[in-house]
Design an enzyme around this catalytic site. Structure first.
Site, short mmCIF file in Angstrom:
data_model
loop_
_atom_site.label_atom_id
_atom_site.label_comp_id
_atom_site.label_asym_id
_atom_site.label_seq_id
_atom_site.Cartn_x
_atom_site.Cartn_y
_atom_site.Cartn_z
N LEU A 59 19.35 -5.88 11.77
CA LEU A 59 20.52 -5.41 11.01
C LEU A 59 21.50 -4.65 11.89
O LEU A 59 22.68 -4.54 11.59
CB LEU A 59 20.05 -4.49 9.87
CG LEU A 59 19.38 -5.18 8.67
CD1 LEU A 59 19.03 -4.15 7.60
CD2 LEU A 59 20.27 -6.27 8.10
N PHE A 80 14.85 -4.94 2.10
CA PHE A 80 13.53 -4.39 2.42
C PHE A 80 13.49 -3.83 3.85
O PHE A 80 12.67 -2.97 4.15
CB PHE A 80 12.45 -5.50 2.36
CG PHE A 80 12.17 -6.04 1.00
CD1 PHE A 80 12.60 -7.30 0.63
CD2 PHE A 80 11.45 -5.30 0.08
CE1 PHE A 80 12.30 -7.83 -0.63
CE2 PHE A 80 11.16 -5.81 -1.18
CZ PHE A 80 11.58 -7.08 -1.53
N SER A 124 11.31 4.47 -2.38
CA SER A 124 9.89 4.86 -2.39
C SER A 124 9.69 6.13 -3.20
O SER A 124 10.56 7.00 -3.25
CB SER A 124 9.42 5.10 -0.94
OG SER A 124 8.18 5.76 -0.93
N ALA A 125 8.53 6.25 -3.83
CA ALA A 125 8.18 7.47 -4.58
C ALA A 125 8.11 8.67 -3.65
O ALA A 125 8.09 9.81 -4.11
CB ALA A 125 6.83 7.27 -5.27
N THR A 126 8.12 8.42 -2.37
CA THR A 126 8.08 9.53 -1.43
C THR A 126 9.31 10.42 -1.55
O THR A 126 9.31 11.57 -1.12
CB THR A 126 7.93 8.97 0.02
OG1 THR A 126 7.42 9.99 0.86
CG2 THR A 126 9.23 8.45 0.55
N TYR A 148 10.62 9.76 7.33
CA TYR A 148 10.65 8.46 6.65
C TYR A 148 11.21 8.65 5.23
O TYR A 148 12.15 7.97 4.81
CB TYR A 148 9.25 7.84 6.58
CG TYR A 148 9.13 6.80 5.49
CD1 TYR A 148 8.50 7.09 4.28
CD2 TYR A 148 9.70 5.54 5.65
CE1 TYR A 148 8.42 6.16 3.27
CE2 TYR A 148 9.62 4.59 4.64
CZ TYR A 148 8.98 4.92 3.45
OH TYR A 148 8.92 3.99 2.45
N LYS A 152 14.85 7.33 3.17
CA LYS A 152 14.96 6.69 1.86
C LYS A 152 15.88 7.51 0.95
O LYS A 152 16.74 6.97 0.25
CB LYS A 152 13.57 6.55 1.21
CG LYS A 152 12.65 5.56 1.92
CD LYS A 152 13.19 4.14 1.87
CE LYS A 152 12.20 3.14 2.46
NZ LYS A 152 12.73 1.76 2.48
N ASN A 178 2.25 2.99 -4.98
CA ASN A 178 1.39 2.53 -3.88
C ASN A 178 1.08 1.04 -3.97
O ASN A 178 0.13 0.67 -4.66
CB ASN A 178 0.10 3.38 -3.86
CG ASN A 178 0.37 4.79 -3.39
OD1 ASN A 178 1.14 5.54 -4.03
ND2 ASN A 178 -0.22 5.19 -2.28
N ASN A 197 -2.70 2.85 8.18
CA ASN A 197 -2.42 4.21 7.69
C ASN A 197 -2.89 4.35 6.25
O ASN A 197 -3.32 5.40 5.82
CB ASN A 197 -0.91 4.49 7.73
CG ASN A 197 -0.37 4.52 9.15
OD1 ASN A 197 -0.87 5.25 9.99
ND2 ASN A 197 0.63 3.70 9.43
N ARG A 291 -5.27 15.26 5.11
CA ARG A 291 -4.26 14.73 6.04
C ARG A 291 -2.98 15.54 5.85
O ARG A 291 -2.50 15.69 4.71
CB ARG A 291 -4.01 13.25 5.74
CG ARG A 291 -3.04 12.55 6.65
CD ARG A 291 -3.02 11.05 6.39
NE ARG A 291 -2.58 10.74 5.01
CZ ARG A 291 -2.44 9.48 4.56
NH1 ARG A 291 -2.73 8.45 5.36
NH2 ARG A 291 -2.02 9.27 3.33
N GLY A 293 0.53 16.82 5.08
CA GLY A 293 1.63 16.18 4.35
C GLY A 293 1.20 15.48 3.09
O GLY A 293 2.04 15.15 2.24
C1 WQD Z 1 -3.49 7.17 -0.52
C2 WQD Z 1 -4.61 8.18 -0.72
C3 WQD Z 1 -4.85 9.70 1.12
C4 WQD Z 1 -6.07 6.63 4.02
C5 WQD Z 1 2.04 6.16 1.62
C6 WQD Z 1 3.43 6.58 1.97
C7 WQD Z 1 4.37 6.11 0.90
C8 WQD Z 1 4.22 4.62 0.67
C9 WQD Z 1 2.77 4.28 0.34
C10 WQD Z 1 5.92 3.51 1.92
C11 WQD Z 1 -4.23 9.58 -0.27
C12 WQD Z 1 -6.08 8.81 1.00
C13 WQD Z 1 -5.65 7.29 2.88
C14 WQD Z 1 -7.36 6.87 4.53
C15 WQD Z 1 -7.76 8.41 2.74
N1 WQD Z 1 4.64 3.90 1.80
N2 WQD Z 1 -6.49 8.15 2.25
N3 WQD Z 1 -8.17 7.75 3.87
O1 WQD Z 1 0.03 8.48 1.44
O2 WQD Z 1 0.02 7.94 -1.06
O3 WQD Z 1 1.66 6.81 0.44
O4 WQD Z 1 1.97 4.76 1.43
O5 WQD Z 1 6.81 3.58 1.13
O6 WQD Z 1 5.68 6.41 1.33
O7 WQD Z 1 3.47 7.98 2.00
O8 WQD Z 1 -0.74 6.20 0.60
O9 WQD Z 1 -2.68 4.79 1.13
O10 WQD Z 1 -1.86 6.46 2.87
O11 WQD Z 1 -3.03 7.29 0.83
O12 WQD Z 1 -8.51 9.21 2.15
O13 WQD Z 1 -7.80 6.31 5.58
O14 WQD Z 1 -5.72 7.79 0.09
O15 WQD Z 1 -5.20 11.05 1.43
O16 WQD Z 1 -4.86 10.50 -1.14
P1 WQD Z 1 0.20 7.48 0.35
P2 WQD Z 1 -2.09 6.13 1.44
#
Ligand code: WQD
Length: 345
Positions: A59, A80, A124-126, A148, A152, A178, A197, A291, A293
């Site tokens: 882009l 996206f 994103s819900a973030t 990030y 958004k 999610n 992640n 974790r 944040g």
């Molecule tokens: C979910 C739950 C973790 C990994 C993120 C972004 C959000 C969106 C979706 C883009 C939490 C726990 C996770 C692990 C764990 N992305 N966990 N072990 O953080 O809610 O959202 O992804 O738009 O912007 O922030 O999703 O899947 O990382 O975590 O215990 O190895 O699982 O603590 O409670 P999250 P997640």
């Protein structure tokens, strides 16, 4: 007329492309493949038995983007393309501001030049940050807590300003909760680069034997079992939400935000248990520290999308687990690395 899908080779993008093609739309995809694989689009063509016009471009390359609009009669854009790793955004904020914000500014400027004023944006819900109340609704004050999330939030505000400057625009801001799962064929799915992640791809990589055990980030949250609660939504439900939002922006004007979530939360341990039942074997895990944040609880009030888009999530947790696992066991290493020569221009 065609629908331009930026980042169409990505996880949400490919699933939305399937629903667009199945819905009779003609689509043009832009992707720089920085975090996706051309093989994914080939599989979308295989599933739908339809062709996708693909431009391998970034882009930020305004000349290339102008060429896309010159060569195609674009009616609307589903945007996206963007980087989405929260942790990486903290260590490399400028990369996120450049890619997500500057890339979107180039897109909006070219859309304005060609008078393409219908847009669905992948938010994103973030953007809700750490709210004290759940379920989350669209009228809550927004407060991103990482670079990030701030990209958004800023993009949502930029799009609101664009509409205020020209009321011909019609923009839907889709706030995903999610996304999990995969198309029922198991041909496409979530293919994170490096260590996942997110929870679900981490679980399925443990289940398929690529990773040894899951780290559960904290069991001392103020929740019924101490682990984090999230609103997991099947990616096909998410894709259907984009089709409904596209229909809305094609027929109205204005800027509206919509939560795309199920309205129901599940804890980390509930997700582990659901996958163990689906896969038929235990998922080894270890409780670790929280974790940084992370918030305790996040789930959607999806009533605005239900009312205004005539959309609601239809798929339940068992289907999310089944389809996530189906993709992972059929593709233990995700999309095989595609050689340069195979990438169409
Ligand atoms: C979910 C739950 C973790 C990994 C993120 C972004 C959000 C969106 C979706 C883009 C939490 C726990 C996770 C692990 C764990 N992305 N966990 N072990 O953080 O809610 O959202 O992804 O738009 O912007 O922030 O999703 O899947 O990382 O975590 O215990 O190895 O699982 O603590 O409670 P999250 P997640």
């Amino acid at each position: 007329m065609k629908i331009l899908v930026t980042g169409g080779a990505g996880y949400i993008g490919t699933h939305t492309c399937i629903q667009l093609l199945n819905g009779g739309y003609k689509i043009v995809v832009i992707d720089n493949f920085s975090n996706s694989n051309p093989e994914a689009l080939r599989r979308v063509e295989q599933i739908t038995e339809k062709k996708i016009k693909l431009y391998r471009t970034d882009l930020l390359d305004q000349e290339a983007l102008i060429k896309v609009f010159e060569e195609n009669s674009i009616e609307a854009v589903i945007h996206f393309a963007g980087l989405k790793a929260v942790g990486e955004s903290v260590t490399k904020p400028l990369k996120y501001y450049q890619n997500n914000i500057a890339g979107t500014l180039v897109l909006l400027e070219v859309m304005e030049t060609f008078e393409v004023e219908k847009l669905v944006f992948s938010s994103s819900a973030t953007v809700y940050g750490n709210q004290q109340c759940v379920p989350l609704n669209e009228s809550l004050p927004l407060q991103a807590t990482n670079p990030y999330g701030r990209t958004k939030l800023m993009i949502e505000q930029i799009m609101e300003d664009v509409y205020q400057s020209n009321k011909n625009w019609s923009i839907a801001l889709l706030r995903y909760f999610n996304p999990v799962g995969a198309h029922e064929s198991g041909l496409i799915g979530e293919d994170p680069s490096g260590l996942p992640n997110n929870l679900v791809p981490y679980i399925t990589q443990v289940a398929v034997g690529k990773l040894a055990k899951l780290s559960v980030f904290g069991n001392d949250y103020p929740t019924y079992d101490g682990t984090g609660i999230r609103d997991y939504i099947h990616v096909m439900d998410l894709a259907d939400g984009h089709i409904k939002a596209l229909e809305k922006v094609l027929s109205t004007r204005g800027v509206e935000a919509y939560n795309l979530g199920t309205g129901r939360g599940f804890s980390v341990l509930e997700m582990v248990q659901a996958f163990e039942e689906e896969i038929g074997k235990p998922i080894p895990y270890e409780i670790k520290a929280r974790r940084p944040g992370d918030i305790a609880v996040s789930y959607a009030d999806p009533s605005k999308a239900e009312t205004e888009l005539n959309w609601r999530a239809e798929r339940g947790l068992a289907e999310m687990c089944r389809d996530s696992w189906n993709w992972q066991k059929l593709n233990p290493n995700g999309y095989e690395k595609t050689t340069e020569k195979q990438v169409t221009s």
